[in-house]
Write a protein that holds these residues in place. Structure first.
Motif, PDB file in Angstrom:
ATOM      1  N   LEU A  98      27.329  44.303  42.048  1.00 13.36           N
ATOM      2  CA  LEU A  98      28.395  44.206  41.052  1.00 13.36           C
ATOM      3  C   LEU A  98      29.734  44.701  41.602  1.00 13.36           C
ATOM      4  CD1 LEU A  98      26.560  45.283  37.771  1.00 13.36           C
ATOM      5  CD2 LEU A  98      27.455  43.027  38.355  1.00 13.36           C
ATOM      6  N   LEU A  99      29.716  45.804  42.322  1.00 12.38           N
ATOM      7  CA  LEU A  99      30.962  46.315  42.911  1.00 12.38           C
ATOM      8  C   LEU A  99      31.517  45.345  43.950  1.00 12.38           C
ATOM      9  CD1 LEU A  99      30.083  50.100  43.271  1.00 12.38           C
ATOM     10  CD2 LEU A  99      31.753  49.073  41.722  1.00 12.38           C
ATOM     11  N   PHE A 100      30.643  44.743  44.747  1.00 16.86           N
ATOM     12  CA  PHE A 100      31.089  43.764  45.729  1.00 16.86           C
ATOM     13  C   PHE A 100      31.725  42.556  45.052  1.00 16.86           C
ATOM     14  CE2 PHE A 100      30.144  39.897  48.177  1.00 16.86           C
ATOM     15  CZ  PHE A 100      30.936  40.148  49.282  1.00 16.86           C
ATOM     16  N   LEU A 101      31.057  42.006  44.037  1.00 17.99           N
ATOM     17  CA  LEU A 101      31.588  40.844  43.337  1.00 17.99           C
ATOM     18  C   LEU A 101      32.896  41.165  42.617  1.00 17.99           C
ATOM     19  CD1 LEU A 101      28.318  39.243  41.944  1.00 17.99           C
ATOM     20  CD2 LEU A 101      29.717  38.489  43.882  1.00 17.99           C
ATOM     21  N   ALA A 102      33.006  42.359  42.043  1.00 15.36           N
ATOM     22  CA  ALA A 102      34.265  42.752  41.406  1.00 15.36           C
ATOM     23  C   ALA A 102      35.387  42.816  42.434  1.00 15.36           C
ATOM     24  CB  ALA A 102      34.101  44.099  40.702  1.00 15.36           C
ATOM     25  N   GLY A 103      35.092  43.345  43.601  1.00 14.96           N
ATOM     26  CA  GLY A 103      36.092  43.404  44.664  1.00 14.96           C
ATOM     27  C   GLY A 103      36.503  42.020  45.137  1.00 14.96           C
ATOM     28  N   VAL A 104      35.537  41.120  45.283  1.00 14.44           N
ATOM     29  CA  VAL A 104      35.842  39.751  45.720  1.00 14.44           C
ATOM     30  C   VAL A 104      36.709  39.044  44.681  1.00 14.44           C
ATOM     31  CG1 VAL A 104      34.813  37.466  46.115  1.00 14.44           C
ATOM     32  CG2 VAL A 104      33.857  39.474  47.224  1.00 14.44           C
ATOM     33  N   LEU A 105      36.369  39.194  43.413  1.00 16.20           N
ATOM     34  CA  LEU A 105      37.165  38.560  42.356  1.00 16.20           C
ATOM     35  C   LEU A 105      38.582  39.127  42.312  1.00 16.20           C
ATOM     36  CD1 LEU A 105      34.524  38.290  39.498  1.00 16.20           C
ATOM     37  CD2 LEU A 105      35.459  36.437  40.909  1.00 16.20           C
ATOM     38  N   PHE A 106      38.717  40.422  42.458  1.00 17.28           N
ATOM     39  CA  PHE A 106      40.042  41.047  42.450  1.00 17.28           C
ATOM     40  C   PHE A 106      40.883  40.561  43.624  1.00 17.28           C
ATOM     41  CE2 PHE A 106      42.889  44.483  43.764  1.00 17.28           C
ATOM     42  CZ  PHE A 106      43.653  44.613  42.607  1.00 17.28           C
ATOM     43  N   ILE A 107      40.304  40.578  44.817  1.00 15.35           N
ATOM     44  CA  ILE A 107      41.033  40.154  46.014  1.00 15.35           C
ATOM     45  C   ILE A 107      41.376  38.670  45.939  1.00 15.35           C
ATOM     46  CG2 ILE A 107      40.841  39.837  48.520  1.00 15.35           C
ATOM     47  CD1 ILE A 107      41.358  42.711  47.634  1.00 15.35           C
ATOM     48  N   THR A 108      40.455  37.847  45.430  1.00 20.85           N
ATOM     49  CA  THR A 108      40.722  36.416  45.296  1.00 20.85           C
ATOM     50  C   THR A 108      41.883  36.182  44.343  1.00 20.85           C
ATOM     51  OG1 THR A 108      38.403  35.922  45.708  1.00 20.85           O
ATOM     52  CG2 THR A 108      39.721  34.190  44.682  1.00 20.85           C
ATOM     53  N   ASP A 109      41.903  36.890  43.235  1.00 20.20           N
ATOM     54  CA  ASP A 109      43.000  36.759  42.276  1.00 20.20           C
ATOM     55  C   ASP A 109      44.321  37.173  42.908  1.00 20.20           C
ATOM     56  OD1 ASP A 109      44.252  36.500  39.627  1.00 20.20           O
ATOM     57  OD2 ASP A 109      44.399  38.692  39.769  1.00 20.20           O
ATOM     58  N   ARG A 110      44.339  38.294  43.596  1.00 21.82           N
ATOM     59  CA  ARG A 110      45.573  38.778  44.230  1.00 21.82           C
ATOM     60  C   ARG A 110      46.024  37.859  45.354  1.00 21.82           C
ATOM     61  NH1 ARG A 110      48.058  42.110  40.779  1.00 21.82           N
ATOM     62  NH2 ARG A 110      46.441  43.275  39.751  1.00 21.82           N
ATOM     63  N   SER A 111      45.100  37.234  46.051  1.00 21.83           N
ATOM     64  CA  SER A 111      45.463  36.359  47.165  1.00 21.83           C
ATOM     65  C   SER A 111      46.086  35.055  46.690  1.00 21.83           C
ATOM     66  CB  SER A 111      44.235  36.035  48.010  1.00 21.83           C
ATOM     67  OG  SER A 111      43.728  37.197  48.597  1.00 21.83           O
ATOM     68  N   ARG A 112      45.740  34.632  45.505  1.00 17.18           N
ATOM     69  CA  ARG A 112      46.260  33.366  44.989  1.00 17.18           C
ATOM     70  C   ARG A 112      47.648  33.503  44.372  1.00 17.18           C
ATOM     71  NH1 ARG A 112      41.315  29.992  42.367  1.00 17.18           N
ATOM     72  NH2 ARG A 112      40.099  29.878  44.269  1.00 17.18           N
ATOM     73  N   ARG A 113      48.066  34.707  44.071  1.00 18.70           N
ATOM     74  CA  ARG A 113      49.373  34.903  43.444  1.00 18.70           C
ATOM     75  C   ARG A 113      50.496  34.743  44.455  1.00 18.70           C
ATOM     76  NH1 ARG A 113      48.842  39.702  39.016  1.00 18.70           N
ATOM     77  NH2 ARG A 113      46.929  38.945  38.051  1.00 18.70           N
ATOM     78  N   GLU A 114      51.622  34.268  43.965  1.00 21.39           N
ATOM     79  CA  GLU A 114      52.789  34.124  44.819  1.00 21.39           C
ATOM     80  C   GLU A 114      53.455  35.484  44.986  1.00 21.39           C
ATOM     81  OE1 GLU A 114      56.455  31.013  45.213  1.00 21.39           O
ATOM     82  OE2 GLU A 114      55.840  31.625  43.220  1.00 21.39           O
ATOM     83  N   THR A 115      53.823  35.805  46.206  1.00 17.71           N
ATOM     84  CA  THR A 115      54.457  37.092  46.475  1.00 17.71           C
ATOM     85  C   THR A 115      55.958  36.907  46.677  1.00 17.71           C
ATOM     86  OG1 THR A 115      54.189  36.891  48.858  1.00 17.71           O
ATOM     87  CG2 THR A 115      52.370  37.910  47.641  1.00 17.71           C
TER      88      THR A 115
END
Length: 122
Positions: A98-115
């Protein structure tokens, strides 16, 4: 899988341009096994597995990534066996997943955002 294993310190080679290049060597293969089992450090060349002597082929890279997940997963099961209740091992495994999947989802969301950098260079 193509990892060097010798006791030479360095080899000096001449490049195609005629310049000299110093190539570091050593007992890499035996140290890689220890590094993978212990997950303790950057390897003999201090570049984790990014150095081509430590991870020479795509197959060795895939095996290493698989081991990074399999070894800790097996240890959770072993924990359950040692305490006499495998359900506890599965609970630790589920928490890790669960912690791994939460981290992957968080990083995926942050990676898709425009900076801000994207806006400047577009």
């Amino acid at each position: 899988m193509g990892v060097i294993q010798n006791f030479d310190a360095y080899t000096v080679a001449t490049t195609l341009e005629g310049k000299t290049q110093t190539i570091a060597q050593g007992p890499v293969a035996s140290q890689e096994a220890i590094k993978m089992l212990g997950t303790n450090g950057g390897g003999i060349f201090n570049a984790n597995s990014a150095h081509s002597f430590e991870n020479p082929t795509p197959m060795s890279n895939m095996l290493q990534m698989l081991l990074i997940f399999i070894i800790p997963s097996g240890l959770t099961y072993m924990f359950g066996k040692m305490v006499g209740d495998t359900r506890q091992g599965w609970a630790v495994f589920a928490t890790m997943t669960l912690l791994f999947l939460a981290g992957v989802l968080f990083i995926t969301d942050r990676s898709r955002r425009e900076t801000h950098a994207h806006k400047i260079w577009s």
